[in-house]
Write an enzyme that holds these catalytic residues in place. Structure first.
Site, PDB file in Angstrom:
ATOM      1  CG  ASN A 117      -2.048  -0.979   1.138  1.00 37.12           C
ATOM      2  OD1 ASN A 117      -2.600  -1.169   0.072  1.00 37.12           O
ATOM      3  ND2 ASN A 117      -2.378  -1.621   2.239  1.00 37.12           N
ATOM      4  CG  ASP A 154      -7.603  -5.177   2.197  1.00 34.68           C
ATOM      5  OD1 ASP A 154      -7.614  -5.127   3.442  1.00 34.68           O
ATOM      6  OD2 ASP A 154      -7.924  -4.225   1.477  1.00 34.68           O
ATOM      7  CE  LYS A 199     -11.267  -0.634   8.368  1.00 34.96           C
ATOM      8  NZ  LYS A 199     -10.056  -0.060   7.721  1.00 34.96           N
ATOM      9  CE  LYS A 202      13.376 -10.839 -12.262  1.00 39.42           C
ATOM     10  NZ  LYS A 202      14.459 -10.014 -12.836  1.00 39.42           N
TER      11      LYS A 202
END
Length: 397
Positions: free
Chosen positions: A208, A276, A337, A286
Protein backbone atom coordinates in the site's frame (compact mmCIF):
# COMPACT_ATOMS: atom_id res chain seq x y z
CA UNK A 1 -0.59 18.80 36.64
CA UNK A 2 2.86 20.13 37.54
CA UNK A 3 2.07 21.81 40.85
CA UNK A 4 5.22 22.23 42.91
CA UNK A 5 7.57 21.17 40.11
CA UNK A 6 10.57 23.40 39.34
CA UNK A 7 11.58 23.60 35.68
CA UNK A 8 14.90 25.14 34.70
CA UNK A 9 14.23 26.34 31.16
CA UNK A 10 17.31 27.02 29.02
CA UNK A 11 16.39 29.05 25.96
CA UNK A 12 18.75 28.57 23.04
CA UNK A 13 19.50 30.98 20.22
CA UNK A 14 17.12 30.06 17.40
CA UNK A 15 14.05 31.57 15.78
CA UNK A 16 11.93 28.97 17.60
CA UNK A 17 12.76 30.76 20.86
CA UNK A 18 9.56 32.75 20.40
CA UNK A 19 7.62 29.56 21.22
CA UNK A 20 9.17 29.46 24.69
CA UNK A 21 6.98 32.39 25.76
CA UNK A 22 3.90 30.22 25.20
CA UNK A 23 5.70 27.26 26.80
CA UNK A 24 6.33 29.28 29.98
CA UNK A 25 2.69 30.33 30.13
CA UNK A 26 1.46 26.76 29.69
CA UNK A 27 3.83 25.44 32.36
CA UNK A 28 2.82 28.06 34.88
CA UNK A 29 -0.89 27.52 34.33
CA UNK A 30 -0.26 23.88 35.29
CA UNK A 31 1.37 24.96 38.54
CA UNK A 32 5.05 24.65 37.58
CA UNK A 33 7.70 27.10 38.71
CA UNK A 34 9.84 28.17 35.75
CA UNK A 35 13.40 29.43 36.25
CA UNK A 36 14.63 30.85 32.92
CA UNK A 37 18.16 30.84 31.52
CA UNK A 38 18.98 32.48 28.20
CA UNK A 39 22.04 32.10 26.01
CA UNK A 40 23.55 35.22 24.54
CA UNK A 41 22.10 34.35 21.14
CA UNK A 42 18.62 33.73 22.58
CA UNK A 43 18.34 37.43 23.44
CA UNK A 44 18.44 38.15 19.70
CA UNK A 45 15.04 36.45 19.32
CA UNK A 46 13.14 37.10 22.58
CA UNK A 47 13.76 39.77 25.18
CA UNK A 48 14.79 38.94 28.74
CA UNK A 49 12.09 41.33 29.93
CA UNK A 50 9.36 39.27 28.22
CA UNK A 51 10.71 36.02 29.60
CA UNK A 52 11.01 37.47 33.13
CA UNK A 53 7.47 38.85 33.03
CA UNK A 54 5.97 35.50 32.03
CA UNK A 55 8.17 33.32 34.25
CA UNK A 56 7.90 35.45 37.37
CA UNK A 57 11.64 34.91 37.91
CA UNK A 58 14.58 36.94 36.65
CA UNK A 59 16.44 35.59 33.65
CA UNK A 60 19.86 34.10 34.38
CA UNK A 61 22.38 34.90 31.65
CA UNK A 62 25.89 35.44 33.02
CA UNK A 63 28.13 32.66 34.31
CA UNK A 64 30.23 35.20 36.20
CA UNK A 65 27.49 36.97 38.11
CA UNK A 66 29.35 37.66 41.35
CA UNK A 67 26.11 38.07 43.27
CA UNK A 68 25.36 34.39 42.89
CA UNK A 69 28.80 32.90 42.33
CA UNK A 70 29.78 33.61 45.94
CA UNK A 71 27.56 30.67 46.81
CA UNK A 72 28.32 28.67 43.64
CA UNK A 73 24.96 29.77 42.26
CA UNK A 74 25.25 27.97 38.94
CA UNK A 75 25.69 24.64 40.72
CA UNK A 76 22.73 25.20 43.01
CA UNK A 77 20.59 26.47 40.14
CA UNK A 78 21.13 23.30 38.12
CA UNK A 79 20.42 20.97 41.03
CA UNK A 80 17.42 22.67 42.60
CA UNK A 81 15.20 21.91 39.60
CA UNK A 82 13.14 18.79 39.01
CA UNK A 83 13.91 18.91 35.28
CA UNK A 84 16.17 20.86 32.92
CA UNK A 85 14.49 21.72 29.62
CA UNK A 86 16.39 23.11 26.63
CA UNK A 87 14.15 24.78 24.07
CA UNK A 88 15.13 25.44 21.42
CA UNK A 89 18.12 23.10 21.45
CA UNK A 90 20.16 24.31 18.50
CA UNK A 91 22.70 22.22 16.61
CA UNK A 92 25.46 24.30 18.21
CA UNK A 93 24.15 23.80 21.73
CA UNK A 94 23.68 20.04 21.18
CA UNK A 95 27.27 19.79 19.89
CA UNK A 96 28.65 21.57 22.95
CA UNK A 97 26.62 19.33 25.24
CA UNK A 98 27.83 16.19 23.48
CA UNK A 99 31.45 17.32 23.89
CA UNK A 100 31.01 18.24 27.55
CA UNK A 101 31.88 21.90 27.06
CA UNK A 102 31.07 24.46 29.75
CA UNK A 103 31.86 27.82 28.16
CA UNK A 104 28.75 29.75 29.19
CA UNK A 105 26.05 29.56 31.84
CA UNK A 106 23.77 27.23 29.86
CA UNK A 107 26.40 24.58 29.12
CA UNK A 108 27.86 24.85 32.62
CA UNK A 109 24.43 24.19 34.12
CA UNK A 110 23.95 21.21 31.84
CA UNK A 111 27.35 19.76 32.72
CA UNK A 112 27.05 20.39 36.46
CA UNK A 113 23.60 18.91 36.92
CA UNK A 114 22.50 15.53 38.19
CA UNK A 115 18.91 16.35 37.22
CA UNK A 116 17.17 14.80 34.18
CA UNK A 117 17.46 16.78 30.95
CA UNK A 118 14.89 17.13 28.15
CA UNK A 119 15.82 18.70 24.79
CA UNK A 120 13.51 20.17 22.14
CA UNK A 121 15.74 20.43 19.05
CA UNK A 122 15.17 23.11 16.42
CA UNK A 123 17.30 23.68 13.33
CA UNK A 124 17.41 23.58 9.56
CA UNK A 125 16.58 20.18 8.08
CA UNK A 126 20.06 19.77 6.58
CA UNK A 127 21.64 20.58 9.94
CA UNK A 128 19.43 17.99 11.67
CA UNK A 129 20.24 15.33 9.08
CA UNK A 130 23.98 16.05 9.07
CA UNK A 131 26.05 13.10 10.30
CA UNK A 132 27.68 15.27 12.98
CA UNK A 133 24.31 16.21 14.48
CA UNK A 134 23.13 12.62 14.34
CA UNK A 135 26.34 11.52 16.11
CA UNK A 136 25.73 14.14 18.79
CA UNK A 137 22.13 13.00 19.09
CA UNK A 138 23.27 9.42 19.66
CA UNK A 139 25.83 10.53 22.25
CA UNK A 140 23.29 12.56 24.19
CA UNK A 141 20.71 9.77 24.07
CA UNK A 142 23.29 7.29 25.39
CA UNK A 143 24.00 9.80 28.19
CA UNK A 144 20.36 9.59 29.20
CA UNK A 145 19.15 12.87 27.71
CA UNK A 146 15.51 12.71 26.55
CA UNK A 147 14.13 14.39 23.43
CA UNK A 148 10.82 15.78 22.22
CA UNK A 149 10.72 16.43 18.49
CA UNK A 150 11.84 17.74 16.16
CA UNK A 151 8.75 17.75 13.96
CA UNK A 152 8.48 17.90 10.20
CA UNK A 153 7.11 21.05 8.62
CA UNK A 154 7.83 24.39 7.02
CA UNK A 155 10.72 26.35 8.50
CA UNK A 156 11.61 30.01 8.76
CA UNK A 157 14.42 29.43 6.27
CA UNK A 158 11.87 28.41 3.62
CA UNK A 159 12.75 24.71 3.60
CA UNK A 160 10.58 21.80 4.69
CA UNK A 161 11.45 18.71 6.66
CA UNK A 162 12.48 17.52 10.11
CA UNK A 163 13.82 20.30 12.27
CA UNK A 164 10.84 22.30 13.56
CA UNK A 165 10.77 22.58 17.32
CA UNK A 166 7.93 20.67 18.95
CA UNK A 167 4.91 22.79 19.78
CA UNK A 168 4.61 24.12 23.36
CA UNK A 169 1.85 21.69 24.34
CA UNK A 170 3.91 18.78 23.01
CA UNK A 171 6.81 19.89 25.18
CA UNK A 172 4.49 20.26 28.17
CA UNK A 173 3.24 16.71 27.60
CA UNK A 174 6.82 15.43 27.41
CA UNK A 175 7.66 17.28 30.64
CA UNK A 176 4.63 15.75 32.34
CA UNK A 177 5.64 12.31 31.11
CA UNK A 178 9.24 12.82 32.26
CA UNK A 179 8.06 13.85 35.71
CA UNK A 180 5.53 11.08 35.97
CA UNK A 181 2.62 13.47 35.53
CA UNK A 182 1.42 12.50 32.04
CA UNK A 183 -2.25 11.55 31.70
CA UNK A 184 -1.30 8.19 30.14
CA UNK A 185 1.28 7.33 32.79
CA UNK A 186 1.00 3.62 33.58
CA UNK A 187 -1.09 2.87 30.49
CA UNK A 188 0.05 0.49 27.76
CA UNK A 189 -0.77 1.48 24.20
CA UNK A 190 -0.22 -0.50 21.00
CA UNK A 191 0.18 1.37 17.71
CA UNK A 192 0.54 -0.17 14.24
CA UNK A 193 1.95 1.80 11.36
CA UNK A 194 3.32 1.72 7.83
CA UNK A 195 2.45 -0.58 4.93
CA UNK A 196 2.89 -4.32 4.71
CA UNK A 197 4.75 -6.00 1.84
CA UNK A 198 3.33 -9.23 0.49
CA UNK A 199 5.79 -11.21 -1.64
CA UNK A 200 5.07 -12.27 -5.21
CA UNK A 201 8.57 -13.66 -5.56
CA UNK A 202 11.92 -12.75 -3.95
CA UNK A 203 12.11 -9.39 -5.79
CA UNK A 204 8.47 -8.31 -6.22
CA UNK A 205 5.74 -7.58 -3.73
CA UNK A 206 2.28 -6.06 -3.25
CA UNK A 207 2.06 -3.03 -0.96
CA UNK A 208 0.00 0.00 0.00
CA UNK A 209 1.04 3.63 -0.51
CA UNK A 210 1.70 4.45 3.13
CA UNK A 211 4.67 6.41 4.44
CA UNK A 212 3.99 5.51 8.07
CA UNK A 213 4.10 9.19 9.04
CA UNK A 214 0.71 9.29 10.73
CA UNK A 215 1.21 6.13 12.75
CA UNK A 216 4.68 7.27 13.82
CA UNK A 217 3.28 10.61 14.94
CA UNK A 218 0.56 8.87 16.97
CA UNK A 219 3.09 6.62 18.72
CA UNK A 220 5.21 9.65 19.60
CA UNK A 221 2.18 11.60 20.83
CA UNK A 222 0.88 8.91 23.19
CA UNK A 223 4.42 8.26 24.45
CA UNK A 224 4.75 11.98 25.19
CA UNK A 225 1.67 11.68 27.41
CA UNK A 226 3.43 9.02 29.47
CA UNK A 227 2.17 5.81 27.86
CA UNK A 228 4.27 2.67 27.53
CA UNK A 229 4.09 2.22 23.76
CA UNK A 230 4.58 -0.88 21.63
CA UNK A 231 5.06 0.23 18.02
CA UNK A 232 4.52 -2.46 15.37
CA UNK A 233 5.62 -1.06 12.03
CA UNK A 234 5.87 -2.29 8.47
CA UNK A 235 8.56 -1.02 6.05
CA UNK A 236 7.81 2.70 6.52
CA UNK A 237 9.51 5.70 4.93
CA UNK A 238 9.92 7.50 8.26
CA UNK A 239 12.03 6.46 11.23
CA UNK A 240 10.24 5.16 14.32
CA UNK A 241 9.99 7.53 17.29
CA UNK A 242 12.34 7.29 20.23
CA UNK A 243 11.19 6.11 23.63
CA UNK A 244 8.93 3.30 22.36
CA UNK A 245 9.33 -0.46 21.91
CA UNK A 246 9.67 -1.02 18.16
CA UNK A 247 8.71 -4.31 16.52
CA UNK A 248 9.55 -4.23 12.79
CA UNK A 249 7.55 -6.51 10.50
CA UNK A 250 7.09 -6.95 6.77
CA UNK A 251 3.95 -8.97 6.09
CA UNK A 252 0.38 -8.84 7.38
CA UNK A 253 0.80 -12.23 9.05
CA UNK A 254 3.90 -11.01 10.87
CA UNK A 255 2.00 -7.90 12.00
CA UNK A 256 -0.90 -10.06 13.20
CA UNK A 257 1.47 -12.22 15.24
CA UNK A 258 3.32 -9.19 16.66
CA UNK A 259 0.08 -7.45 17.65
CA UNK A 260 -1.29 -10.46 19.51
CA UNK A 261 2.09 -11.04 21.10
CA UNK A 262 2.04 -7.47 22.48
CA UNK A 263 -1.30 -7.86 24.25
CA UNK A 264 -2.68 -7.07 26.77
CA UNK A 265 -2.83 -3.29 26.43
CA UNK A 266 -5.27 -0.62 27.53
CA UNK A 267 -5.58 0.91 24.04
CA UNK A 268 -4.76 -0.25 20.51
CA UNK A 269 -4.51 2.12 17.54
CA UNK A 270 -4.41 0.44 14.14
CA UNK A 271 -2.98 3.06 11.78
CA UNK A 272 -1.12 0.61 9.52
CA UNK A 273 -2.12 0.23 5.89
CA UNK A 274 -2.28 -3.56 5.85
CA UNK A 275 -2.52 -5.32 2.50
CA UNK A 276 -5.90 -7.05 2.24
CA UNK A 277 -4.57 -9.86 0.04
CA UNK A 278 -1.42 -11.83 -0.53
CA UNK A 279 -0.30 -14.14 -3.31
CA UNK A 280 -1.32 -17.69 -2.61
CA UNK A 281 1.91 -19.64 -2.85
CA UNK A 282 4.49 -16.93 -3.58
CA UNK A 283 7.37 -18.17 -5.70
CA UNK A 284 10.72 -18.74 -4.02
CA UNK A 285 12.45 -17.94 -7.33
CA UNK A 286 12.13 -14.85 -9.49
CA UNK A 287 9.27 -15.30 -11.95
CA UNK A 288 10.72 -14.92 -15.44
CA UNK A 289 9.05 -12.89 -18.12
CA UNK A 290 8.18 -15.21 -20.97
CA UNK A 291 6.46 -14.75 -24.29
CA UNK A 292 2.96 -16.01 -24.62
CA UNK A 293 1.19 -14.61 -21.62
CA UNK A 294 1.24 -13.35 -18.06
CA UNK A 295 2.12 -15.59 -15.13
CA UNK A 296 -1.00 -16.77 -13.28
CA UNK A 297 -1.34 -15.34 -9.79
CA UNK A 298 -3.97 -16.41 -7.31
CA UNK A 299 -4.71 -14.47 -4.13
CA UNK A 300 -5.88 -15.23 -0.63
CA UNK A 301 -7.04 -12.90 2.14
CA UNK A 302 -4.68 -11.73 4.86
CA UNK A 303 -5.75 -12.03 8.50
CA UNK A 304 -7.97 -9.16 9.69
CA UNK A 305 -5.84 -7.67 12.46
CA UNK A 306 -8.27 -4.94 13.55
CA UNK A 307 -11.29 -7.24 13.77
CA UNK A 308 -9.32 -9.97 15.54
CA UNK A 309 -8.54 -7.58 18.41
CA UNK A 310 -11.79 -5.59 18.43
CA UNK A 311 -13.86 -8.80 18.65
CA UNK A 312 -11.85 -10.48 21.41
CA UNK A 313 -14.08 -11.89 24.13
CA UNK A 314 -11.41 -11.83 26.82
CA UNK A 315 -8.48 -9.47 27.22
CA UNK A 316 -9.85 -6.93 24.74
CA UNK A 317 -8.27 -3.47 25.04
CA UNK A 318 -10.55 -0.90 26.66
CA UNK A 319 -10.21 1.24 23.53
CA UNK A 320 -9.71 -0.05 19.99
CA UNK A 321 -9.17 2.55 17.27
CA UNK A 322 -9.17 1.68 13.58
CA UNK A 323 -8.34 3.73 10.50
CA UNK A 324 -10.27 3.88 7.24
CA UNK A 325 -8.55 5.27 4.15
CA UNK A 326 -11.27 5.86 1.56
CA UNK A 327 -11.60 7.51 -1.85
CA UNK A 328 -15.42 7.76 -2.09
CA UNK A 329 -18.29 8.08 0.41
CA UNK A 330 -15.77 8.39 3.21
CA UNK A 331 -18.18 8.70 6.15
CA UNK A 332 -20.54 5.97 4.95
CA UNK A 333 -17.79 3.45 4.23
CA UNK A 334 -15.97 4.22 7.49
CA UNK A 335 -19.15 3.96 9.56
CA UNK A 336 -19.91 0.58 8.01
CA UNK A 337 -16.33 -0.54 8.67
CA UNK A 338 -16.60 0.40 12.34
CA UNK A 339 -19.74 -1.69 12.73
CA UNK A 340 -18.28 -4.60 10.77
CA UNK A 341 -14.96 -4.69 12.65
CA UNK A 342 -16.38 -4.00 16.10
CA UNK A 343 -13.92 -1.25 17.04
CA UNK A 344 -14.75 1.71 19.30
CA UNK A 345 -13.52 4.50 17.04
CA UNK A 346 -12.68 4.82 13.37
CA UNK A 347 -10.42 7.59 12.11
CA UNK A 348 -11.46 8.11 8.49
CA UNK A 349 -9.81 10.14 5.77
CA UNK A 350 -10.07 10.79 2.06
CA UNK A 351 -6.91 9.54 0.35
CA UNK A 352 -7.92 10.36 -3.20
CA UNK A 353 -4.85 11.44 -5.20
CA UNK A 354 -6.12 15.03 -5.37
CA UNK A 355 -5.99 15.39 -1.57
CA UNK A 356 -2.24 14.74 -1.33
CA UNK A 357 -2.82 13.04 2.02
CA UNK A 358 -1.42 9.57 1.28
CA UNK A 359 2.32 10.05 1.78
CA UNK A 360 1.87 13.78 2.41
CA UNK A 361 2.56 16.03 5.41
CA UNK A 362 -1.04 16.82 6.35
CA UNK A 363 -4.24 14.96 7.09
CA UNK A 364 -7.95 15.75 7.32
CA UNK A 365 -9.81 13.16 9.36
CA UNK A 366 -13.24 12.33 10.72
CA UNK A 367 -13.45 10.65 14.13
CA UNK A 368 -16.40 8.24 14.14
CA UNK A 369 -17.65 6.82 17.44
CA UNK A 370 -20.86 6.06 19.32
CA UNK A 371 -21.22 9.81 19.77
CA UNK A 372 -21.37 10.44 16.03
CA UNK A 373 -18.97 11.99 13.55
CA UNK A 374 -16.42 14.69 14.40
CA UNK A 375 -14.97 16.52 11.39
CA UNK A 376 -11.46 17.69 12.18
CA UNK A 377 -9.89 20.44 10.05
CA UNK A 378 -6.96 19.72 7.80
CA UNK A 379 -3.77 19.98 9.82
CA UNK A 380 -0.26 18.59 10.09
CA UNK A 381 -0.11 14.88 10.87
CA UNK A 382 1.72 15.67 14.11
CA UNK A 383 -1.21 17.88 15.16
CA UNK A 384 -3.71 15.13 14.28
CA UNK A 385 -1.68 12.74 16.42
CA UNK A 386 -1.59 15.10 19.39
CA UNK A 387 -5.34 15.66 19.21
CA UNK A 388 -6.02 11.93 18.97
CA UNK A 389 -3.62 11.19 21.85
CA UNK A 390 -5.45 13.71 24.02
CA UNK A 391 -8.78 12.03 23.22
CA UNK A 392 -7.31 8.61 24.05
CA UNK A 393 -6.09 9.93 27.41
CA UNK A 394 -9.55 11.34 28.10
CA UNK A 395 -11.21 8.02 27.21
CA UNK A 396 -8.89 6.01 29.45
CA UNK A 397 -9.06 8.39 32.42
Amino acid sequence: MLTGKRILLIIGGGIAAYKTLELIRRLRERGAEVMPVMTEAAAQFVTPMSVTALAGHPVHRDLFDLGTEAEMGHIQLSRSADLLVVAPATAHLMARMAQGLADDLATTLLLATDTPVLLAPAMNVRMWEHPATQRNLGTLQSDGVRFVGPNAGDMACGEHGLGRMAEPLEIVAAIEAQLGAGPLKGKRVLVTSGPTHEAIDPVRYIANRSSGAQGTAIAAAVAALGAEVTFVTGPADVAPPSGVTVIPVETAQQMFDAVHGALPVEAAVFAAAVADWKVDGASDQKIKKEAGGLPPLSFTENPDILASVAQMTTGRPALVVGFAAETTDVIAHATAKRARKGCDWIVANDVSPATGIMGGRENAVHLISDSGVEDWPRMAKDAVAQRLAARIAEALA
